[in-house]
Design an enzyme around this catalytic site. Structure first.
Site, mmCIF file in Angstrom:
data_model
loop_
_atom_site.group_PDB
_atom_site.id
_atom_site.type_symbol
_atom_site.label_atom_id
_atom_site.label_comp_id
_atom_site.label_asym_id
_atom_site.label_seq_id
_atom_site.Cartn_x
_atom_site.Cartn_y
_atom_site.Cartn_z
ATOM 1 N N SER A 145 0.859 -1.193 0.000
ATOM 2 C CA SER A 145 0.000 0.000 0.000
ATOM 3 C C SER A 145 0.885 1.229 0.000
ATOM 4 O O SER A 145 2.090 1.132 0.218
ATOM 5 C CB SER A 145 -0.869 0.023 1.260
ATOM 6 O OG SER A 145 -0.117 0.446 2.382
ATOM 7 N N ASP A 146 0.315 2.396 -0.223
ATOM 8 C CA ASP A 146 1.071 3.597 0.097
ATOM 9 C C ASP A 146 0.819 3.885 1.579
ATOM 10 O O ASP A 146 0.042 3.197 2.246
ATOM 11 C CB ASP A 146 0.693 4.777 -0.810
ATOM 12 C CG ASP A 146 1.823 5.813 -0.853
ATOM 13 O OD1 ASP A 146 2.729 5.754 0.007
ATOM 14 O OD2 ASP A 146 1.819 6.688 -1.743
ATOM 15 N N TRP A 147 1.462 4.899 2.071
ATOM 16 C CA TRP A 147 1.429 5.217 3.510
ATOM 17 C C TRP A 147 -0.014 5.302 4.023
ATOM 18 O O TRP A 147 -0.727 6.260 3.705
ATOM 19 C CB TRP A 147 2.166 6.545 3.716
ATOM 20 C CG TRP A 147 2.287 7.027 5.118
ATOM 21 C CD1 TRP A 147 1.315 7.629 5.874
ATOM 22 C CD2 TRP A 147 3.461 6.954 5.937
ATOM 23 N NE1 TRP A 147 1.809 7.948 7.097
ATOM 24 C CE2 TRP A 147 3.125 7.556 7.166
ATOM 25 C CE3 TRP A 147 4.749 6.459 5.757
ATOM 26 C CZ2 TRP A 147 4.047 7.671 8.218
ATOM 27 C CZ3 TRP A 147 5.660 6.578 6.793
ATOM 28 C CH2 TRP A 147 5.308 7.169 8.000
ATOM 29 N N ASN A 148 -0.426 4.301 4.741
ATOM 30 C CA ASN A 148 -1.789 4.240 5.297
ATOM 31 C C ASN A 148 -2.888 4.307 4.243
ATOM 32 O O ASN A 148 -4.022 4.669 4.542
ATOM 33 C CB ASN A 148 -1.996 5.357 6.347
ATOM 34 C CG ASN A 148 -3.289 5.171 7.124
ATOM 35 O OD1 ASN A 148 -3.729 4.030 7.338
ATOM 36 N ND2 ASN A 148 -3.911 6.261 7.538
#
Ligand code: BGC
Length: 751
Positions: free
Chosen positions: A283-286
């Site tokens: 994923s990207d950050w969160n």
């Protein structure tokens, strides 16, 4: 040349490259044996990644990392700089947990790790994929020696909007150039063997559409047709997938309503299905947690089920899987088989990196000591910085600076003459330096290199910086104005600060920021003093006044550690500029998005002001500088292109040749470009599409014929039914030194 990507794809498709790109053998049975021993909690742990000692996003809980590692709650750490801590963490993971699964350390290695190179967009302006590959090889050497196993790069997002701060991380607006550069990066990072201790795994990001955030506003909505997605956004992703990029990263944005992290169409249907890619999706950050904020999932349980269900595997920074995955499994929203498949991908990745065979192979203090900041790396940094600079204007041949010419007294002025703050000449993405402010001893500023070099040539030089603030007035410009008064030539170092570039740095105005146009006007006596404007920038900016009033304009981008030396090489003529724009430079912000590969409209405008045509009442519809543009200190003459036949059939190859002569007095490099236009198709096709380029170096008077090969595949496009096909009929092929100034010839495709 024209079908370099296609042949590359064929070659790469010849086998399961992901499995081959490592010297580790017998991976699958080892993965299965380990998986069979794992509890659900341990599996979720392997799908969880948490930040180490630096943060590149919103606040997230990362309490007590060591304890989380010890209890099997984490499989990966990102953004950790402290080397000793990495050794400790790896020891805890491998010696103090039940199964001893090693951690994988990820890091944003965006334009160098310790030795900082020009920003990625600038690297693309070299039009030299081989040079880009050499840069990433060095970045991988340094990062791997410092314990990083995995870089979150390349960013292969195509963008047409300079407001978006992340332009600097990509290769510009063209999918062909973007694909070649992306593939070069993957090769540079990964080499031939992911398990070698001097390579790192690549991560293609941000999948997909992020470069098209509405209004250029960071993290905003993306909505586009499937046709445009496939034609423009996906080609670089497909190219790097086929080149063996070990991992992919989801984008933050929604795409046509569905957040990219839970977009099954993107991840399962296209990436894993159509492209048969076998790697790990992080994923990207969160971004898994943010699907709740997007309003596309109710809570962590729902988000976990939707993101895993779409085919995404690892949760970066948000802890969404930690909170929601077990419940999703217990409630039947996720199957054990789905969970196992994602865990397999993580374990396989760690095996491929060689981490199971020797978890400390990237953590050797001696190798670290011998590798970081190696002096020889600077040579490549200097070469890349000089080759990336683009000369936009050079009226009267003001450059290169000639000691025998009429100007003897030079004032080097402006806020970016000798700056030591705000990561100037670099960007936010120089995290490997381990401090929010860059180590000023490592960067050669313009003043440091240019002043002594010009003095050695016999010029009298004054340097006057400007401490720029949002409200800078004449008082702040005082020294610069004074220095300019006493000079007969001005070099103005202006543009963006380093921290203006990168994530979360969108802007709503792309004019020269912070009152610098006023500074230019005053210091140049309203354009009446010969001036060279050196622009430090991370994106296309608008500078109409400078275009009209300043003799020489050099786009230097953010050049990295070797800024001053590279600039000196260019301004003194030691290096003849050869960079070409990988993005269109608009005339005004209102034109955005403006790009070379546009459709024709039903009412194309021939001349500004022509009513009932596609234009503006208050300004031109053409850009300030087109895609592919860049001058040299010499001149090149192009003959008209020739084709070896006027008709081709499926399976045949058209050969386009163009002869280029260096008509000036010094040697120079020129990027010869080849574009096509499909004149009649089932849908409207772009006015031009780049299909090939070749960078050549010619001595004065030297002539060379460059050949491009065009096949049916180069003429094909994605139609509205998501099918790729070439329509028979007439085509044009254009050759030239940029996307605007071209000559053309027609041919047709027969079926
Ligand atoms: C960025 C990614 C980056 C990640 C880790 C995110 O905010 O969008 O490109 O790799 O942070 O630092």
């Amino acid at each position: 040349m024209a079908n370099r990507i296609f042949s590359l794809l064929l070659l790469l498709c010849a086998g399961n490259l992901i499995a081959q790109n490592t010297s580790v053998t017998n991976i699958e049975p080892r993965v299965e044996a380990l998986l069979a021993k794992m509890t659900v909690e341990e599996k979720i742990g392997q799908l969880t990644q948490m930040p180490g000692d630096i943060s590149t996003g919103t606040d997230v809980a990362k309490d007590d990392l060591l304890n989380q590692i010890r209890t099997g709650k984490l499989g990966s750490i990102l953004s950790h700089t402290n080397f000793q801590n990495k050794i400790t963490m790896q020891r805890v993971a491998t010696k103090e947990t039940r199964l001893g699964i090693p951690l994988v350390f990820g890091f944003d290695v965006i334009h160098g790790y310790k030795t900082i190179f020009p920003i990625p967009l600038a690297q693309a302006a070299t039009w030299e994929p081989d040079l880009v590959e050499r840069i990433e090889r060095i970045a991988a050497e340094e990062a791997s020696a410092d314990g990083q196993n995995w870089t979150f790069s390349p960013m292969v997002d195509i963008s047409r909007d300079p407001r978006w701060g992340r332009n600097m991380e990509g290769s510009g607006e063209d999918p062909y150039l973007g694909s070649l550069i992306g593939v070069a990066r993957v090769r540079g990072f990964q080499g031939n063997d992911l398990a070698a201790n001097n390579t790192v795994a690549a991560c293609a990001k941000h999948y997909a559409g992020y470069g098209f955030v509405e209004a250029g506003r960071e993290y905003n909505t993306v909505d586009m047709s499937e046709q445009r997605l496939r034609e423009l956004i996906l080609p670089p992703f497909e190219a790097v997938a086929k080149a063996g990029s070990a991992t992919f990263m989801n984008a933050f944005n929604t795409l046509n309503g569905t957040p990219a992290s839970m977009n099954k169409h993107l991840v399962t249907d296209i990436l894993r299905g159509e492209w048969t890619w076998k790697g790990l999706v992080v994923s990207d950050w969160n971004s898994f947690g943010e699907v709740i904020v997007h309003g596309a999932a109710a809570d962590e349980e729902d988000a976990s089920a939707k993101c895993l269900g779409a085919g995404s595997d690892m949760d970066m920074a948000g802890g969404t899987f930690q909170k929601g995955m077990k419940k999703a499994l217990d409630n039947g929203k996720v199957t054990q088989a789905q969970l196992d498949e994602a865990v397999r991908r993580v374990l396989r990745f760690k095996f491929m990196l060689g981490l199971f065979d020797d978890p400390f192979r990237y953590l050797d203090p001696k190798r670290r000591e011998a590798t970081l900041f190696k002096e020889e790396y600077r040579k490549t940094a200097r070469e890349a910085a000089a080759k990336s600079m683009v000369l936009l204007k050079n009226d009267g041949g003001l450059l290169p600076l000639n000691p025998a010419g009429p100007f003897k007294k030079i004032a080097i002025i402006g806020p970016l003459v000798d700056s030591r703050t705000y990561k100037d000449y670099m960007s936010f993405w120089t995290l490997g330096l381990g401090t929010p402010y860059y180590d000023s001893t490592k960067v050669i500023t313009p003043a440091m290199a240019l002043k002594p070099a010009l003095e050695a040539l016999g010029f009298q030089v004054t340097v006057a910086g400007v401490n720029l603030t949002a409200a800078s007035d004449e008082a702040a410009f005082k020294d610069a104005i004074q220095a300019s008064k006493d000079a007969d030539l001005i070099i103005a170092c202006v543009g963006e600060r380093g921290l203006d570039c990168g994530e979360s740095r969108s802007v709503s105005d792309i004019n020269l920021p912070r009152g610098q146009e006023r500074l230019l006007k005053i210091a140049t006596l309203n354009g009446n003093r010969p001036t060279v404007m050196v622009l430090f920038n991370s994106r296309p900016l608008t500078f109409q006044w400078a275009n009209e009033n300043i003799e020489s304009i050099l786009v230097a981008w953010q050049p990295g550690f070797e800024t001053g030396n590279a600039l000196t090489d260019i301004l003194t003529g030691k290096v003849n500029p050869g960079g070409k724009l990988p993005v269109t430079f608009p005339y005004s912000l209102g034109q955005v998005p403006i790009y070379y590969n546009a459709l024709n409209t039903g009412r194309p405008q021939e001349k500004q002001g022509q009513m009932w045509t596609s234009g503006y009442l208050d300004g031109p519809a053409t850009p300030a500088y087109p895609f592919g543009f860049g001058l040299s200190y010499t001149t090149f003459a192009y003959e008209a292109p020739k084709v070896n036949k006027t008709k081709i059939k499926s399976g045949e190859t058209l050969e386009v040749s163009v002869t280029v002569t260096n008509t000036g007095k010094i040697a120079g490099s020129e990027t010869v470009q080849c574009y096509i236009r499909d004149l009649v198709a089932d849908i409207s096709r772009p006015l031009k599409e780049l299909k090939g380029f070749e960078k050549i170096t010619l001595a004065p008077g030297e002539k060379r014929t460059v050949k491009f090969k065009i096949t049916e595949n180069d003429l094909a496009y994605w139609n509205t039914e998501a099918k790729r096909k070439a329509d028979p009929g007439k085509f044009k092929v254009f050759t030239g030194g940029n996307s605007r100034d071209v000559q053309e010839v027609e041919f047709s495709l027969e079926k």
